[in-house]
Motif scaffolding. Structure first.
Motif, mmCIF file in Angstrom:
data_model
loop_
_atom_site.group_PDB
_atom_site.id
_atom_site.type_symbol
_atom_site.label_atom_id
_atom_site.label_comp_id
_atom_site.label_asym_id
_atom_site.label_seq_id
_atom_site.Cartn_x
_atom_site.Cartn_y
_atom_site.Cartn_z
ATOM 1 N N LYS A 4 31.642 36.143 34.682
ATOM 2 C CA LYS A 4 32.957 35.936 35.285
ATOM 3 C C LYS A 4 33.137 36.938 36.425
ATOM 4 O O LYS A 4 32.587 38.041 36.381
ATOM 5 C CB LYS A 4 34.055 36.137 34.248
ATOM 6 C CG LYS A 4 34.027 35.106 33.157
ATOM 7 C CD LYS A 4 35.112 35.374 32.149
ATOM 8 C CE LYS A 4 35.015 34.387 31.006
ATOM 9 N NZ LYS A 4 35.998 34.650 29.965
ATOM 10 N N PRO A 5 33.922 36.583 37.440
ATOM 11 C CA PRO A 5 34.145 37.507 38.559
ATOM 12 C C PRO A 5 34.676 38.868 38.124
ATOM 13 O O PRO A 5 34.262 39.894 38.654
ATOM 14 C CB PRO A 5 35.164 36.772 39.432
ATOM 15 C CG PRO A 5 34.932 35.341 39.150
ATOM 16 C CD PRO A 5 34.539 35.275 37.698
ATOM 17 N N LYS A 6 35.553 38.887 37.148
ATOM 18 C CA LYS A 6 36.126 40.142 36.673
ATOM 19 C C LYS A 6 35.050 41.042 36.054
ATOM 20 O O LYS A 6 35.030 42.256 36.276
ATOM 21 C CB LYS A 6 37.211 39.838 35.642
ATOM 22 C CG LYS A 6 38.079 40.994 35.276
ATOM 23 C CD LYS A 6 39.204 40.523 34.373
ATOM 24 C CE LYS A 6 40.215 41.616 34.145
ATOM 25 N NZ LYS A 6 41.337 41.178 33.332
ATOM 26 N N ALA A 30 30.518 31.910 44.622
ATOM 27 C CA ALA A 30 31.669 31.614 43.769
ATOM 28 C C ALA A 30 32.506 32.866 43.537
ATOM 29 O O ALA A 30 33.741 32.835 43.598
ATOM 30 C CB ALA A 30 31.196 31.033 42.440
ATOM 31 N N PHE A 31 31.835 34.006 43.300
ATOM 32 C CA PHE A 31 32.537 35.274 43.105
ATOM 33 C C PHE A 31 33.299 35.680 44.360
ATOM 34 O O PHE A 31 34.481 36.008 44.318
ATOM 35 C CB PHE A 31 31.550 36.380 42.720
ATOM 36 C CG PHE A 31 32.099 37.762 42.883
ATOM 37 C CD1 PHE A 31 33.003 38.266 41.976
ATOM 38 C CD2 PHE A 31 31.729 38.549 43.961
ATOM 39 C CE1 PHE A 31 33.529 39.538 42.127
ATOM 40 C CE2 PHE A 31 32.241 39.823 44.118
ATOM 41 C CZ PHE A 31 33.142 40.314 43.197
ATOM 42 N N LEU A 78 34.290 33.934 46.968
ATOM 43 C CA LEU A 78 35.399 33.036 47.286
ATOM 44 C C LEU A 78 36.572 33.248 46.335
ATOM 45 O O LEU A 78 37.734 33.239 46.754
ATOM 46 C CB LEU A 78 34.952 31.581 47.263
ATOM 47 C CG LEU A 78 34.026 31.172 48.410
ATOM 48 C CD1 LEU A 78 33.515 29.753 48.192
ATOM 49 C CD2 LEU A 78 34.722 31.298 49.742
ATOM 50 N N ALA A 79 36.279 33.463 45.068
ATOM 51 C CA ALA A 79 37.348 33.721 44.109
ATOM 52 C C ALA A 79 38.102 35.002 44.449
ATOM 53 O O ALA A 79 39.327 35.053 44.400
ATOM 54 C CB ALA A 79 36.777 33.807 42.699
ATOM 55 N N GLU A 80 37.375 36.049 44.833
ATOM 56 C CA GLU A 80 38.008 37.310 45.199
ATOM 57 C C GLU A 80 38.803 37.206 46.480
ATOM 58 O O GLU A 80 39.880 37.757 46.604
ATOM 59 C CB GLU A 80 36.970 38.426 45.302
ATOM 60 C CG GLU A 80 36.400 38.846 43.982
ATOM 61 C CD GLU A 80 37.460 39.271 42.983
ATOM 62 O OE1 GLU A 80 38.351 40.065 43.346
ATOM 63 O OE2 GLU A 80 37.421 38.793 41.842
ATOM 64 N N ARG A 81 38.281 36.466 47.459
ATOM 65 C CA ARG A 81 38.992 36.335 48.729
ATOM 66 C C ARG A 81 40.292 35.560 48.567
ATOM 67 O O ARG A 81 41.298 35.920 49.122
ATOM 68 C CB ARG A 81 38.108 35.626 49.766
ATOM 69 C CG ARG A 81 37.058 36.520 50.312
ATOM 70 C CD ARG A 81 37.685 37.587 51.132
ATOM 71 N NE ARG A 81 37.207 37.416 52.470
ATOM 72 C CZ ARG A 81 37.440 38.252 53.430
ATOM 73 N NH1 ARG A 81 38.144 39.307 53.223
ATOM 74 N NH2 ARG A 81 36.964 38.059 54.616
ATOM 75 N N THR A 82 40.248 34.479 47.804
ATOM 76 C CA THR A 82 41.459 33.681 47.630
ATOM 77 C C THR A 82 42.462 34.429 46.764
ATOM 78 O O THR A 82 43.659 34.322 46.967
ATOM 79 C CB THR A 82 41.169 32.308 47.003
ATOM 80 O OG1 THR A 82 40.482 32.488 45.767
ATOM 81 C CG2 THR A 82 40.347 31.457 47.949
ATOM 82 N N GLN A 83 41.986 35.221 45.838
ATOM 83 C CA GLN A 83 42.868 36.015 44.979
ATOM 84 C C GLN A 83 43.555 37.100 45.794
ATOM 85 O O GLN A 83 44.722 37.391 45.577
ATOM 86 C CB GLN A 83 42.056 36.644 43.849
ATOM 87 C CG GLN A 83 42.877 37.318 42.796
ATOM 88 C CD GLN A 83 41.988 37.865 41.686
ATOM 89 O OE1 GLN A 83 40.928 38.407 41.967
ATOM 90 N NE2 GLN A 83 42.421 37.722 40.470
#
Length: 109
Positions: free
Chosen positions: A54-56, A98-99, A101-106
């Motif tokens: 998971k990204p976290k 995926a990581f 992009l998830a961090e950027r959008t968050q």
């Protein structure tokens, strides 16, 4: 390092603050991540990333190796690692994408 007084006169007052312009500020000092730090974090990301991570969890693992790196720095390093290693390891590059992009959008929320 440049100070506000050394900036070109054409910069408006709204964008005159260095932290606003560079997006980075710690304790009233401007800190810019250099290429070697970006490369080191990218290498760490390539070593640590797995398909089920998971990204976290990836963020926590990278911060163990690079405690001063901010979330934004790690996301930038992930994009750098994707570009540098896309042809060598497409699976890891997809996971890093995926990581990142998830961090950027968050961050933009």
């Amino acid at each position: 390092m440049a100070t506000v007084a050394q900036l070109p006169a054409r910069i408006t007052k709204v964008t005159r603050s260095l932290p606003y312009m560079l997006g980075l500020c710690r304790q009233n000092r401007v800190i810019v991540m250099d290429a070697s730090e970006l490369q080191a974090i990218g290498d760490t990301l390539m070593c640590l990333v797995t398909p089920d991570m998971k990204p976290k969890d990836l963020l926590k693992a990278v911060r163990k190796e690079h405690p001063d790196a901010r979330k934004k720095d790690i996301a930038r390093a992930a994009f750098h690692a994707i570009i540098a290693n896309a042809d060598q390891d497409p699976g890891k590059s997809r996971n890093l994408q995926a990581f990142a992009l998830a961090e950027r959008t968050q961050q933009s929320e």
